[in-house]
Design an enzyme around this catalytic site. Structure first.
Site, mmCIF file in Angstrom:
data_model
loop_
_atom_site.group_PDB
_atom_site.id
_atom_site.type_symbol
_atom_site.label_atom_id
_atom_site.label_comp_id
_atom_site.label_asym_id
_atom_site.label_seq_id
_atom_site.Cartn_x
_atom_site.Cartn_y
_atom_site.Cartn_z
ATOM 1 N N THR A 1 0.828 -1.214 0.000
ATOM 2 C CA THR A 1 0.000 0.000 0.000
ATOM 3 C C THR A 1 0.859 1.260 0.000
ATOM 4 O O THR A 1 0.386 2.326 -0.361
ATOM 5 C CB THR A 1 -0.931 0.024 1.229
ATOM 6 N N GLY B 1 13.073 -10.596 3.995
ATOM 7 C CA GLY B 1 11.923 -9.694 4.004
ATOM 8 C C GLY B 1 11.801 -8.890 5.285
ATOM 9 O O GLY B 1 10.735 -8.353 5.583
ATOM 10 N N SER C 1 13.951 -6.364 5.882
ATOM 11 C CA SER C 1 14.550 -5.091 5.504
ATOM 12 C C SER C 1 15.898 -4.789 6.160
ATOM 13 O O SER C 1 16.080 -3.763 6.825
ATOM 14 C CB SER C 1 13.573 -3.940 5.745
ATOM 15 N N GLU D 1 17.920 3.954 -1.829
ATOM 16 C CA GLU D 1 17.429 2.648 -2.283
ATOM 17 C C GLU D 1 16.971 2.728 -3.751
ATOM 18 O O GLU D 1 17.313 1.873 -4.566
ATOM 19 C CB GLU D 1 16.235 2.278 -1.389
ATOM 20 N N ASP E 1 9.813 0.983 4.791
ATOM 21 C CA ASP E 1 10.896 0.323 5.525
ATOM 22 C C ASP E 1 11.806 1.332 6.228
ATOM 23 O O ASP E 1 12.162 1.167 7.394
ATOM 24 C CB ASP E 1 11.727 -0.552 4.576
ATOM 25 N N TYR F 1 7.663 -6.863 -8.434
ATOM 26 C CA TYR F 1 7.339 -5.641 -7.673
ATOM 27 C C TYR F 1 7.030 -4.504 -8.640
ATOM 28 O O TYR F 1 6.017 -3.806 -8.511
ATOM 29 C CB TYR F 1 8.530 -5.297 -6.776
HETATM 30 C C1 GLA Z 1 8.987 -4.004 0.332
HETATM 31 C C2 GLA Z 1 9.206 -2.528 0.045
HETATM 32 C C3 GLA Z 1 8.201 -1.657 0.812
HETATM 33 C C4 GLA Z 1 6.762 -2.146 0.604
HETATM 34 C C5 GLA Z 1 6.682 -3.654 0.827
HETATM 35 C C6 GLA Z 1 5.323 -4.214 0.480
HETATM 36 O O1 GLA Z 1 9.296 -4.292 1.656
HETATM 37 O O2 GLA Z 1 10.508 -2.152 0.423
HETATM 38 O O3 GLA Z 1 8.339 -0.312 0.423
HETATM 39 O O4 GLA Z 1 6.294 -1.776 -0.674
HETATM 40 O O5 GLA Z 1 7.643 -4.361 0.047
HETATM 41 O O6 GLA Z 1 4.345 -3.721 1.347
#
Ligand code: GLA
Length: 387
Positions: free
Chosen positions: A37, A125, A127, A161, A173, A223
């Site tokens: 989102t 996942g 980050s 990024e 993130d 993505y």
């Molecule tokens: C990754 C991206 C975020 C977000 C998520 C999905 O973690 O870095 O910015 O878009 O995917 O919610």
């Protein structure tokens, strides 16, 4: 944590011959709601976790940055006036990109010696990239004392990024890694960057992150594809509702009225985003009233929508969610991060956490032949000085 900090300080001393002036951390994150989102100008609900990158540093008298990774046992060096990508020590690009865009925003930097250590699992996942970016930003802010708001620091990390590392992610993130708070979830409006904290009491219910061990294969291309499908939705809706600038601007009633005119894939993507935004908005009252059961139900719905409408799940994430939902003490399970592999997150009754971990480990492996890693996480402060 204290032995990790001591080890980092000792390594720094060995490498550079002095004590570091400061040690900071940048945490990893897990999102509880708000799947894809953020780049739709929508709403997200992540927590910063107790897995982080810690960074020790001291200023130098020249404009050189010497940064060592204890994880990779390598050093990367560069001058602040010519920051290029390092194609060998790719981990250092998060540091390089962050410093490049801090300077582009007008901050005057100086060279520094830095040692880093991370325990955010890479590629799962959670980050690790935002963690290293926000640790870097916080380190230089502490060493030099410049003014920069948390939101601006997060935006600088997002630029690093997007424009230096070359991954087209949203703001979630970096924002949570900078602005998270102990024992709280952070609600973020990704258009206005307004945010508020909601208490998350993890004494009775634990956050368990379940790494599927399936590395996120197609994540970059898929993505970008999701982003363009959402943009297509916006373009179509703007013909019928001129005020629509992002999927965030479409309410469920308008969506239902017009959805029949959308191509099937675009309809599914938009439906996910629009109703996921509704879930995040509604979750604020649910969190305020402490109704974990209802909140957990929303997390389950979020996974199901990602699986069926946004199509960002995969065999391993669905298997993990199914196993987690049936395990002792489980309240829910949903995929976290970008999807396509990586981890899921569950809320689990504190008294059942050990059993939950045992059962999920066995059941998941028997269904997938993969060994998962499970982390019981606490909600922690965002990037900050720790020593
Ligand atoms: C990754 C991206 C975020 C977000 C998520 C999905 O973690 O870095 O910015 O878009 O995917 O919610």
């Amino acid at each position: 944590m204290s032995t990790r900090i001591d080890d980092l300080r000792n390594e720094f001393k060995k490498l550079f011959g002095t004590n570091p002036d400061t040690i900071v951390k940048g945490p990893g994150r897990v999102d509880l709601l708000g799947h894809h989102t953020d780049y739709n100008d929508g709403f997200v609900l992540p927590v910063a976790v107790d897995r982080d990158v810690i960074a020790a540093g001291s200023l130098r008298d020249d404009n050189k940055v010497v940064v060592n990774s204890l994880n990779f046992r390598t050093t990367s060096e560069f001058a602040l006036d010519s920051i290029e990508r390092d194609e060998v020590n790719t981990w250092s690009n998060y540091v390089r990109g962050m410093l490049k865009f801090l300077m582009e925003s007008g901050i005057e930097l100086r060279g520094a010696n830095i040692a880093l250590h991370g325990n955010v699992p890479i590629g799962s996942g959670m980050s690790s990239s935002a963690a290293i970016e926000m640790a870097t930003g916080c380190l230089f802010q502490t060493l030099l004392g410049f003014e920069m708001s948390g939101s601006d620091m997060a935006l600088t990390g997002q630029k690093a990024e997007n424009k230096f590392v070359g991954v087209n992610t949203g703001i979630m993130d970096q924002f949570i890694s900078r602005l998270g708070k102990k024992d709280h979830v952070l609600y973020i409006d990704c258009r206005t960057l307004d945010y508020s904290l909601f208490p998350l009491d993890t004494s009775a219910v634990k956050i368990v992150v379940c790494d599927t061990s399936k590395r996120r294969g197609l994540v970059d291309s898929e993505y970008d594809l999701r982003r363009s499908q959402c943009e297509e939705g916006v373009r179509l809706f703007a013909q019928w509702l001129p005020n629509v600038k992002a999927l965030r601007d479409i309410n469920p009633a308008d969506f239902e009225a017009h959805k029949g005119k959308l191509p099937d894939v675009v309809r599914k993507r938009a439906e996910h985003v629009i109703y996921e935004n509704e879930r995040v908005l509604a979750s604020r009252d649910v969190l305020t009233s402490g109704n974990f059961a209802k909140f957990a139900h929303m997390m389950d719905a979020s996974h199901n929508s990602a699986r069926d409408l946004y199509e960002t799940s995969c065999f391993e994430l669905d298997a993990m969610a199914e196993v987690c939902r049936k395990a002792p003490g489980s309240l829910c399970a949903r995929l976290a991060g970008a999807g396509f592999g990586g981890c899921s997150v569950s809320l689990v009754k504190a008294e059942s956490v050990e059993r939950f971990i045992e059962v999920v480990s066995v059941e998941y492996e028997s269904r997938t032949n993969l060994k998962p890693s499970l982390y019981v996480c606490t909600a922690e402060d965002g990037a900050s000085v720790i020593a």
